[in-house]
Design a protein around this motif. Structure first.
Motif, mmCIF file in Angstrom:
data_model
loop_
_atom_site.group_PDB
_atom_site.id
_atom_site.type_symbol
_atom_site.label_atom_id
_atom_site.label_comp_id
_atom_site.label_asym_id
_atom_site.label_seq_id
_atom_site.Cartn_x
_atom_site.Cartn_y
_atom_site.Cartn_z
ATOM 1 N N ALA A 186 0.822 -1.215 0.000
ATOM 2 C CA ALA A 186 0.000 0.000 0.000
ATOM 3 C C ALA A 186 0.851 1.259 0.000
ATOM 4 N N GLY A 189 2.641 1.171 -3.964
ATOM 5 C CA GLY A 189 1.916 1.201 -5.225
ATOM 6 C C GLY A 189 0.415 1.239 -5.031
ATOM 7 N N ASP A 190 -0.330 1.325 -6.149
ATOM 8 C CA ASP A 190 -1.780 1.398 -6.079
ATOM 9 C C ASP A 190 -2.395 -0.004 -6.068
ATOM 10 N N THR A 191 -3.714 -0.058 -6.114
ATOM 11 C CA THR A 191 -4.411 -1.345 -6.033
ATOM 12 C C THR A 191 -3.979 -2.292 -7.147
ATOM 13 N N GLN A 192 -3.913 -1.790 -8.369
ATOM 14 C CA GLN A 192 -3.554 -2.651 -9.497
ATOM 15 C C GLN A 192 -2.131 -3.171 -9.353
ATOM 16 N N GLU A 225 -13.770 -2.783 -4.003
ATOM 17 C CA GLU A 225 -13.627 -1.604 -4.854
ATOM 18 C C GLU A 225 -14.149 -1.873 -6.258
ATOM 19 N N ARG A 231 -13.581 3.730 -4.069
ATOM 20 C CA ARG A 231 -12.462 3.412 -3.187
ATOM 21 C C ARG A 231 -13.008 2.748 -1.937
ATOM 22 N N THR A 284 -0.440 6.041 2.336
ATOM 23 C CA THR A 284 -0.614 4.872 1.472
ATOM 24 C C THR A 284 -1.175 5.308 0.122
ATOM 25 N N LYS A 285 -0.929 4.482 -0.885
ATOM 26 C CA LYS A 285 -1.381 4.785 -2.246
ATOM 27 C C LYS A 285 -2.688 4.078 -2.600
ATOM 28 N N PHE A 286 -3.109 3.139 -1.762
ATOM 29 C CA PHE A 286 -4.462 2.599 -1.887
ATOM 30 C C PHE A 286 -4.949 2.233 -0.497
ATOM 31 N N ASP A 287 -6.253 2.070 -0.369
ATOM 32 C CA ASP A 287 -6.861 1.793 0.935
ATOM 33 C C ASP A 287 -6.757 0.301 1.218
ATOM 34 N N CYS A 288 -5.683 -0.109 1.866
ATOM 35 C CA CYS A 288 -5.487 -1.542 2.078
ATOM 36 C C CYS A 288 -6.418 -2.038 3.177
#
Length: 422
Positions: A186, A189-192, A225, A231, A284-288
């Motif tokens: 997280a 990087g992002d989710t992808q 998501e 998100r 963070t870069k995505f909501d883990c």
């Protein structure tokens, strides 16, 4: 005009103080709900000793029975480096206590007919279908085998997907060396990017065969998501946090909230080695969904009370009672190897439901409780447990990311049950 301005400023300050110190649930005297006041005072004594010994900077503890708050206190320091006292509305990095909230978000989608437990994970992220299972060989190598059955959404909730965390002492699998730690994806990087990273690794076990703690709920968050087209934090905010009045729950603390973040000692009191909570200062870069949220103890008490109430609090229904019952039942059947007790020594006698550990037996565990208790903790020092038989919810916040956190979980539960007189 100046006088009027001063009066308005004072009123605003008073309102802000009241809002910060407002009880998260209606209050009651301990005697009215079966607690001994003297017994609860042992909690004060315990944390006074621990703080004086510089074992932990501080804590916030909330205890509710029958929906009534009987103990809600802050101890010690919010930030030991700055000598800041611990406020009741301190913000804690929840780590894995994020998982039950993500699970509730997923279950709201299940109730809408949008995310069934038996759906294949590859229906949402096809790359999971191609993951191999890493089987350790005598020479230390890994033999890669094809999945005998696909990973289902059910496997994500109960940690039977074969996914794992890197660097955990409770796993003997050599596959763990290939996995990142819990918050690294997280931050990096992002989710992808997370999905691409995780699907290049081998699974530690065949799906649906063994409880292995890991990134399963983070992946569930990514599925949520995709299904909700939001998100994870936005979906949680609209469907769980806001309806429950969890005012501070977030994946991205504001500047004002960051001033209330509980911080650990610079060095682990047990080992003397440097320690930190990376998420306190690294966005963070995505909501883990497995590790990255923040909230106050009061916020989480309301979440726990909602579950204990069967999915409703103050007229706001989040889940049906039947769904909560399913969530808090043991989902590790006899065909699944139960490793829950490997995570913490007092987890003997526990199975695992949908993102919560579930007590299945009398005795066995080193802490008191009843079958049906559901619970989980966070690696940075937070804890919650609900005992439906005793109509009890307990939430603890500390900034103690080392092994000492496990000691506090056991001691707090001993003190709570020791203070109950009926």
């Amino acid at each position: 005009m100046r006088t009027k301005t001063l009066v308005m400023a004072a009123a605003a300050a008073a309102f802000a103080f009241h809002a910060a110190s407002a009880a998260p649930l209606p209050e009651a005297k301990p005697d009215d709900v079966g607690f001994s006041q003297a017994g609860l005072a042992r909690m004060d004594d315990f944390f006074a000793r621990e703080i004086a010994a510089k074992h932990v900077p501080g804590a916030v503890v909330a205890i509710a029975r029958d929906g009534k708050l009987v103990h809600y206190k802050a101890y010690g320091k919010l930030d030991p480096a700055k000598d800041v006292p611990m406020p009741l509305d301190a913000m804690f990095a929840l780590a894995s206590m994020t998982k039950p909230m993500t699970a509730v978000a997923g279950l709201t989608l299940m109730e809408q007919g949008r995310l069934p437990l038996q759906a294949k994970l590859s229906d949402y992220y096809p790359a999971f279908a191609d993951m191999k299972v890493g089987v350790p060989q005598a020479d230390g190598s890994l033999k890669l085998e094809t999945q005998l059955s696909p990973i289902h959404i059910h496997d994500l909730y109960r940690h039977t997907s074969g996914l794992m965390y890197g660097g955990r002492p409770d796993s003997a699998s050599p596959v763990a060396r290939l996995y990142p730690d819990g918050v690294a994806p997280a931050i990096e990087g992002d989710t992808q990017a997370f999905i691409e990273r995780i699907t290049r690794l081998p699974l530690a076990h065949q799906p649906s065969t063994e409880f292995e703690y890991g990134f399963s709920i983070d992946v569930l968050g990514a599925v949520i998501e995709k299904v909700s087209e939001q998100r994870l934090g936005d979906y949680l905010s609209r469907n769980v946090w806001q309806p429950l009045g969890m005012r501070d729950a977030t994946f991205a603390p504001s500047d004002a909230q960051r001033a209330r973040l509980a911080r650990p000692f610079a060095n682990d009191p047990l080992t003397g080695k440097p320690q930190s909570i990376r998420l306190l200062d690294t966005p963070t870069k995505f909501d883990c969904g497995g590790a990255c949220s923040f909230a106050t103890v009061g916020d989480y008490l309301r979440f726990g009370q909602m579950l204990l109430n069967g999915g409703e609090l103050d007229g706001q229904r989040i889940l049906s009672p039947k769904t909560v019952h399913h969530m808090t039942s043991n989902h590790l059947g006899p065909e699944i190897r139960n490793n829950v007790a490997n995570i913490e020594p007092h987890r003997a006698g526990f199975g695992f439901g949908l993102a919560v550990a579930v007590r299945t037996n009398e005795g066995l565990s080193s802490v008191p409780g009843n079958p049906g208790e559901f619970t989980w903790n966070g690696a940075f020092g937070t804890q919650f447990f609900c005992d439906p038989k005793e109509r009890l919810v307990v939430v603890v916040g500390t900034a103690a990311p080392g092994e000492l956190r496990k000691y506090y979980r056991e001691q707090v539960q001993d003190i709570v049950y020791g203070a109950m007189v009926k």
